[in-house]
Design an enzyme around this catalytic site. Structure first.
Site, mmCIF file in Angstrom:
data_model
loop_
_atom_site.group_PDB
_atom_site.id
_atom_site.type_symbol
_atom_site.label_atom_id
_atom_site.label_comp_id
_atom_site.label_asym_id
_atom_site.label_seq_id
_atom_site.Cartn_x
_atom_site.Cartn_y
_atom_site.Cartn_z
ATOM 1 N N ARG A 262 42.748 38.412 39.032
ATOM 2 C CA ARG A 262 42.020 39.677 38.939
ATOM 3 C C ARG A 262 42.728 40.587 37.951
ATOM 4 N NH1 ARG A 262 42.239 38.144 44.300
ATOM 5 N NH2 ARG A 262 40.215 37.755 45.298
ATOM 6 N N LYS A 289 43.734 41.721 46.341
ATOM 7 C CA LYS A 289 42.544 42.448 46.783
ATOM 8 C C LYS A 289 42.102 41.965 48.163
ATOM 9 C CE LYS A 289 37.895 43.775 45.282
ATOM 10 N NZ LYS A 289 36.825 43.557 44.291
ATOM 11 N N HIS A 360 37.344 40.916 33.941
ATOM 12 C CA HIS A 360 37.113 40.238 35.214
ATOM 13 C C HIS A 360 36.288 38.974 35.032
ATOM 14 C CE1 HIS A 360 35.919 39.607 39.412
ATOM 15 N NE2 HIS A 360 36.887 40.437 39.748
ATOM 16 N N ARG A 363 37.386 35.119 35.289
ATOM 17 C CA ARG A 363 37.419 34.384 36.549
ATOM 18 C C ARG A 363 36.164 33.525 36.708
ATOM 19 N NH1 ARG A 363 40.839 35.889 40.478
ATOM 20 N NH2 ARG A 363 39.341 35.880 42.202
ATOM 21 N N HIS A 387 40.640 33.329 46.839
ATOM 22 C CA HIS A 387 39.588 33.718 47.765
ATOM 23 C C HIS A 387 39.973 33.329 49.185
ATOM 24 C CE1 HIS A 387 36.338 33.774 44.386
ATOM 25 N NE2 HIS A 387 37.115 34.851 44.385
ATOM 26 N N TYR A 397 43.992 30.104 55.486
ATOM 27 C CA TYR A 397 44.554 30.184 54.137
ATOM 28 C C TYR A 397 46.055 29.929 54.181
ATOM 29 C CZ TYR A 397 46.269 32.513 49.885
ATOM 30 O OH TYR A 397 46.893 32.812 48.698
#
Length: 436
Positions: A262, A289, A360, A363, A387, A397
């Site tokens: 990002r 983020k 951006h 990505r 993500h 994750y």
């Protein structure tokens, strides 16, 4: 036969004096005047005496005591009238003490309904909700609240706001053609009402925002502009390598497609998190983020970004310029990072418009081409994009998921970009820096 109690007189009440012991003066039918013992200040001076009206009664076989106020604020006649009211309730089977509490609650609720403006409840919601938001998101919500919501609904009682009132506020936003903002503002208002209902705010029984999406103009969905064909991407890479502006900005332009993190993560990159020898960048989860709640849950974790040979080359050169400081891309002062508009402004300077490419958008470029052109798995790509999605097995994750494949993927991606730009360009970029 019950003993008949002579009624009190105004003179007897007036002449009653507090002493060492409490005094009780009966008026009959349960009414009496209670005079507590005389009290003194620490200095020994007598405090003003109190004369308190009380009503003693029985209800459902139990004795009760009701306070009727203090004399002389409540006169003998007024006290008798209150006694009569209490006895009337008892005749109906109603406990006068319970009725008084009910009335007090009703008055308190009425006061709360009167005092609970939309702004007051919205501020309470913000205090709670913002604890799970990033600072940037909280700032955006407050801005929308102060600009578009509170001027219209802020001083209205939240219990009296109707669907028509909310729609009127949203139509004002639509009037400036901010259709996406209107939908976001609708969501904020809805969340305030949901908070009010769950927290049992007096008078709020439904959410007047429900269903309003059907009557609002739908915004045109715009994705971040991104290049998705190799020919256009090749031209952009050549232009980036030939960029004649600031060397630090050129490095940022070169790293943006190589790393496809990002833009904010790239700008806030710190040298302490980058190990050029091991060819890895470990981004603390706190800098990514995610919501504050998610950051707290993953506290101490990092997002691993394997560094390809070409990426290490750019960073090695850049380290000579900014390596003595904290940030890889410092701003005008070393204590701050490069502006959020720097990369996009540089792209515009080179003639690449916002409808074609954004910082951006790299990505989306990587996500598409890594899968469709280079054949890497969506799981590895999504993991590298950072993500927060579970894999097919639903596992949580973690920073090492698909790391071997991601390491191969990042090198393959860098090789692919280098091939697109042309070997001669890739070689000449170092010559343009003036550094051998």
């Amino acid at each position: 036969m019950p003993k008949k109690v002579p009624p009190l007189s105004a003179r007897k009440i007036e002449t009653a004096k507090a002493g060492e012991k409490a005094i009780t003066l009966f008026d009959g039918d349960g009414l009496f005047l209670f005079v507590p013992p005389l009290k003194f200040t620490p200095q020994g001076k007598p405090l003003p005496a109190s004369k308190l009206w009380r009503f003693k009664f029985r209800h459902s076989g139990k004795t009760g005591l009701l306070s009727l106020g203090a004399y002389p604020a409540v006169s003998l006649e007024a006290a008798r009238a209150k006694r009569a009211d209490a006895r009337a309730l008892l005749a109906q089977g109603i406990n006068p003490s319970s009725e008084r509490r009910r009335e007090a609650r009703a008055v308190a609720v009425a006061r709360q309904i009167d005092e609970n403006t939309f702004e007051k409840v919205a501020r309470q919601w913000l205090d709670v909700a913002s604890t799970e938001w990033t600072e940037g998101h909280a700032r955006t919500v407050r801005s929308r609240m102060n600009r578009d919501i509170l001027p219209v609904l802020g001083q209205m009682r939240i219990s009296e706001i109707t669907t028509k009132d909310v729609l009127g506020a949203l139509r004002l936003v639509e009037a400036r053609q901010a259709y996406e903002s209107a939908h976001r503002i609708k969501t904020i208002i809805s969340q305030v009402f949901t908070f009010a209902i769950i927290s049992d705010t007096p008078g709020v029984v439904n959410n007047p925002v429900s269903g309003l999406s059907r009557v609002l103009k739908q915004p045109q969905v715009k994705s971040m502009a991104a290049i998705l064909d190799s020919e256009t991407l090749a031209r952009l890479l050549v232009d980036i390598d030939r960029y004649t502006g600031s060397f630090i900005v050129r490095c940022a332009l070169q790293l943006a497609p190589l790393l496809f993190v990002r833009p904010g993560e790239l700008r806030h990159a710190m040298w302490q998190d980058i190990d050029l020898g091991a060819a890895v960048w470990q981004i603390p989860i706190e800098q990514m983020k995610f919501t504050l709640k998610e950051k707290a849950r993953r506290k101490g974790q990092v997002h691993t970004v394997p560094l390809a040979r070409q990426t290490v080359g750019v960073l090695t050169l850049l380290h000579r310029f900014t390596g003595s400081g904290r940030y890889v891309f410092p701003g005008r002062t070393a204590s701050r990072v490069m502006s959020g508009n720097t990369v996009n402004n540089a792209l515009r300077t080179m003639g690449w418009g916002p409808e074609t490419v954004t910082g951006h958008g790299f990505r989306a470029t990587a996500r598409t081409m890594l899968h469709e052109t280079l054949g890497f798995s969506p799981d590895a790509i999504e993991a590298q994009l950072g993500h927060a999605v579970p894999d097919r097995l639903g596992s949580a994750y973690n920073r090492t998921k698909h790391l071997d494949e991601r390491t191969r993927m990042m090198q393959a991606w860098a090789d692919y970009l280098e091939k697109l730009a042309g070997k001669e360009v890739a070689a000449s970029q170092w010559e343009m820096t003036g550094i051998s």
